[in-house]
Design an enzyme around this catalytic site. Sequence first.
Site, PDB file in Angstrom:
ATOM      1  CG  ASP A  30     -30.218 -19.348   7.119  1.00  0.00           C
ATOM      2  OD1 ASP A  30     -29.058 -19.983   7.181  1.00  0.00           O
ATOM      3  OD2 ASP A  30     -30.156 -18.499   6.132  1.00  0.00           O
ATOM      4  CG  ASN A  74     -34.193 -13.481   9.667  1.00  0.00           C
ATOM      5  OD1 ASN A  74     -33.501 -13.612  10.504  1.00  0.00           O
ATOM      6  ND2 ASN A  74     -34.505 -14.679   9.215  1.00  0.00           N
ATOM      7  CD  GLU A  75     -38.807 -11.009   8.595  1.00  0.00           C
ATOM      8  OE1 GLU A  75     -37.693 -11.356   8.390  1.00  0.00           O
ATOM      9  OE2 GLU A  75     -39.166 -12.151   8.165  1.00  0.00           O
ATOM     10  CG  ASP A 127     -48.749  -4.030  -0.932  1.00  0.00           C
ATOM     11  OD1 ASP A 127     -49.878  -3.795  -1.715  1.00  0.00           O
ATOM     12  OD2 ASP A 127     -47.596  -4.267  -1.084  1.00  0.00           O
ATOM     13  CB  THR A 140     -29.013  -9.335   5.166  1.00  0.00           C
ATOM     14  OG1 THR A 140     -29.263 -10.625   5.950  1.00  0.00           O
ATOM     15  CG2 THR A 140     -27.755  -8.879   5.690  1.00  0.00           C
ATOM     16  CB  ALA A 141     -33.786 -11.632   5.550  1.00  0.00           C
ATOM     17  CG  ASN A 146     -34.221  -3.964   6.427  1.00  0.00           C
ATOM     18  OD1 ASN A 146     -36.118  -3.698   6.856  1.00  0.00           O
ATOM     19  ND2 ASN A 146     -33.455  -4.540   6.125  1.00  0.00           N
ATOM     20  CG  LEU A 147     -31.599  -6.508   1.119  1.00  0.00           C
ATOM     21  CD1 LEU A 147     -30.553  -5.452   1.497  1.00  0.00           C
ATOM     22  CD2 LEU A 147     -30.216  -7.222   0.983  1.00  0.00           C
ATOM     23  CB  SER A 148     -37.008  -8.346  -0.090  1.00  0.00           C
ATOM     24  OG  SER A 148     -36.137  -9.409  -0.177  1.00  0.00           O
TER      25      SER A 148
END
Lengths: 265, 265, 265, 265
Positions: free
Chosen positions: D54, D124-125, D154, D165-166, D168-170
């Site tokens: 990825d 992604n972000e 933080d 799903t990356a 952001n999900l965490s």
Amino acid sequence: MRLGLDEKNAMTTKAIAIISSDAPDAARAYEALRKRYKTVPPEEADIIIAVGGDGFMLQTLIAHMDHHKPIYGMNQGTVGFLMNDYREDKLLERLEEAELTTLHPLRMRALSADGKIVDGIAINEVSLLRETLQMAKIRISIDGKVRLPELFCDGVLVATPAGSTAYNLSAHGPIVPLHADLLALTPISAFRPRRWRGALLASDAKVRFDIVEHQKRPVSVAAGPTEVRNVVQVDVQQDNSVDLLLLFDPSHDLAERVLMEQFTP
Amino acid sequence: MRLGLDEKNAMTTKAIAIISSDAPDAARAYEALRKRYKTVPPEEADIIIAVGGDGFMLQTLIAHMDHHKPIYGMNQGTVGFLMNDYREDKLLERLEEAELTTLHPLRMRALSADGKIVDGIAINEVSLLRETLQMAKIRISIDGKVRLPELFCDGVLVATPAGSTAYNLSAHGPIVPLHADLLALTPISAFRPRRWRGALLASDAKVRFDIVEHQKRPVSVAAGPTEVRNVVQVDVQQDNSVDLLLLFDPSHDLAERVLMEQFTP
Amino acid sequence: MRLGLDEKNAMTTKAIAIISSDAPDAARAYEALRKRYKTVPPEEADIIIAVGGDGFMLQTLIAHMDHHKPIYGMNQGTVGFLMNDYREDKLLERLEEAELTTLHPLRMRALSADGKIVDGIAINEVSLLRETLQMAKIRISIDGKVRLPELFCDGVLVATPAGSTAYNLSAHGPIVPLHADLLALTPISAFRPRRWRGALLASDAKVRFDIVEHQKRPVSVAAGPTEVRNVVQVDVQQDNSVDLLLLFDPSHDLAERVLMEQFTP
Amino acid sequence: MRLGLDEKNAMTTKAIAIISSDAPDAARAYEALRKRYKTVPPEEADIIIAVGGDGFMLQTLIAHMDHHKPIYGMNQGTVGFLMNDYREDKLLERLEEAELTTLHPLRMRALSADGKIVDGIAINEVSLLRETLQMAKIRISIDGKVRLPELFCDGVLVATPAGSTAYNLSAHGPIVPLHADLLALTPISAFRPRRWRGALLASDAKVRFDIVEHQKRPVSVAAGPTEVRNVVQVDVQQDNSVDLLLLFDPSHDLAERVLMEQFTP
């Protein structure tokens, strides 16, 4: 109000109906407004004024769903997320300025264990819950495809964006902006898959719930005021062919309030 | 086994009883074990061997609660968190090596709307849930002090550390180590206070739930196999005077497994 | 105050020291109190009065850790969870009535990539965080046993019960009652194991963090005011041999406030 | 492949370029593919084949962003959410069958404390994180309107649906379906507002982050491979004028995989 039916001197020509819930405050407000403004029966009205809380607004929207008439709510209830502030004066001017928001309802079709089919309609959510101490076991299919063969849970719900700040939020679902074409599918106490958090679905998703072992593990479904006990299968889908028309003061825009709700701790 | 009753030649002197659930696998295992080992009735036994799943173990613990006899579970069920692995051979040697874990049950006393008082007992949790589409309104008091005058919710539960990995986890409660002197108080879909996450309480906390508007908003309570419909008030408290004695293979220590459960994604 | 050093006419015999933070409000309060009460230097005092916010209290507790003297905080800061209300009058009477709460600090030992060993001490939490855009990879061992070989994350923290309402809460960790013998181990943005929620550990747990690929993925650690950059290994353990003595007005009991915090939405 | 550039006998006429990451497996695969298929330089290609994980795909998409060429990824990396399975044979047939997914990148513009402006791009972000032990204080504005005057945290991130799903999900953000016109705004360890969970924003939202007290509380920003330390202000917006074209085997549809990801425990 930015409706096609607008006319130049709208203030004098637009016919309004006023209805209210049974709550004492709402009934009093109803009397005060009726003294002050000329009204017509709802079927002859261009706009319906609904006085009460969110519960009454949800009822009114569904009761008048087929008439395609805008509803302007004024809050005399305990929860007034869908309502404008209550004030007696300048009602016609406020209606002139009001902005239109369109919502689409969820349609629910439930098949109960005794073979009956019950249709329901909801603006916020359709929710399933176990009826006894037996944990529910629910199969979830989206657009004809099984996505979860067995969700062990207290229940599960499908919420519209407007409903995403209500029950869905309590069940740990995400708030969804009003104009997002999405539905929230949110479990209630997911036991297995462990800690499953639900999903955001396309707004035209066809959601089917099959109740596994429904005799041992009875489940009820609620769609607005409609409750069906001991269901076997429940279909839920947003009905984009029905436009529910709500009027809001510019200062009270619903999309803005759903957005703001996301920035509330 | 490190019990006071231990003796030198324990293997020959310790009397065991074997019981099993009705499930076919468990019944088969029961027959196989009975052929192989000398047994006595439970009331004469030093140790009771329970063959089945967690559900059967919970029943057995409660049924033999007053006998102060250690129970050694062997798994022939779908969920076996409280069970040792099933093996037919070397049972007596395993019992010699087994380690003792002590749990305390929750006692529940429910007052129902028709004036009945029902007592229940639970090892994992006592849970309340709304019975109809009306959201529950529950007042929560801890040690005689009202902590939440009105929780709007689907329900609420009190879980022991051993139960914290079960229903409590599904309802988004924290896993609590087995030896922590705590109870988890966890709401199910808290609507108001918005997003309330529950609390960890001292293990001797006396928790009282009062059902507000219980006629309009009926709520049921479940404690183990006991369910009471339409309750008005529910008291829950851990009974530290009752010791439930479980035996685990050293490789299968319950505290270790609750800990490991926390490191499972 | 219920200390062993209590005497009959304590009000006249107990020596107090007053210290304050540099903040203007705290400095002003300090002057006002000094005019009104007879004070001694901290080393000669029976009780130390600390005027400021939580940050100053944490500093004071650590600075006087070895003196075994109770600290009574008065709030002149932005956050005052550990502080009593500020009032100038009746200070000696309040000290008489005050109740003692004992906390234990966390000890941190960090080994940095350049071979230095740095010791730190913290009352709320010890926290690790990635230093660059490279996600951290951290191995977690408890009591010498690897529990997570590789946590992919922004960071991770260990919090005491007193600290559980602070950073730990922000990182989605549970609030832990003050008298529970537990530590909260809470990840910050756990990427893998996916959605790992952390664990509650026995209060005597020895926690070790090893930074995997520390050159590519630098991580810093913070313990109170101590920050160590680019660490390789960090050990954290509660020091139960150190008693930090805090005095609270009966109306301002810390355990009660941690409990209340759990019932705050 | 359903591109406008399709032609009848596409298999023989479509020019492909193959590129790979430096990882040994990817390099080996690159050699094998080069032996087997006729290739051209990327600038002359109709389709670019990217071999790696990825991370390499994200790099490739950005590197070729202005060329409007579809990229077909083959997985030889540790994370391959954006990649098709690696197989050497039938590549041209697979390209024929592949379906096109269009993503839009996030554009980031950061102003650093030393007055520099740095532009970045991310698929992604875009994420902000505190640099030292000082908690970050960040003002968040959406479309020119301050929505949170001060988020103590933080950090905070803006994620696309593909990125939801990356990271952001965490950070406990919701997974967003690929075709939803939304961005997820998700805090990292929100300290105040207490337990703030973030928001879903319209995909054309202009998000601005102002770092409050940036000297005392330095914050860095990361957008793809670009990191800017000590920023003062960061603007983030999706660039809907840039189409990133990804090709997926029909069995490997990205929207389907984002959806499936929501049904993974």
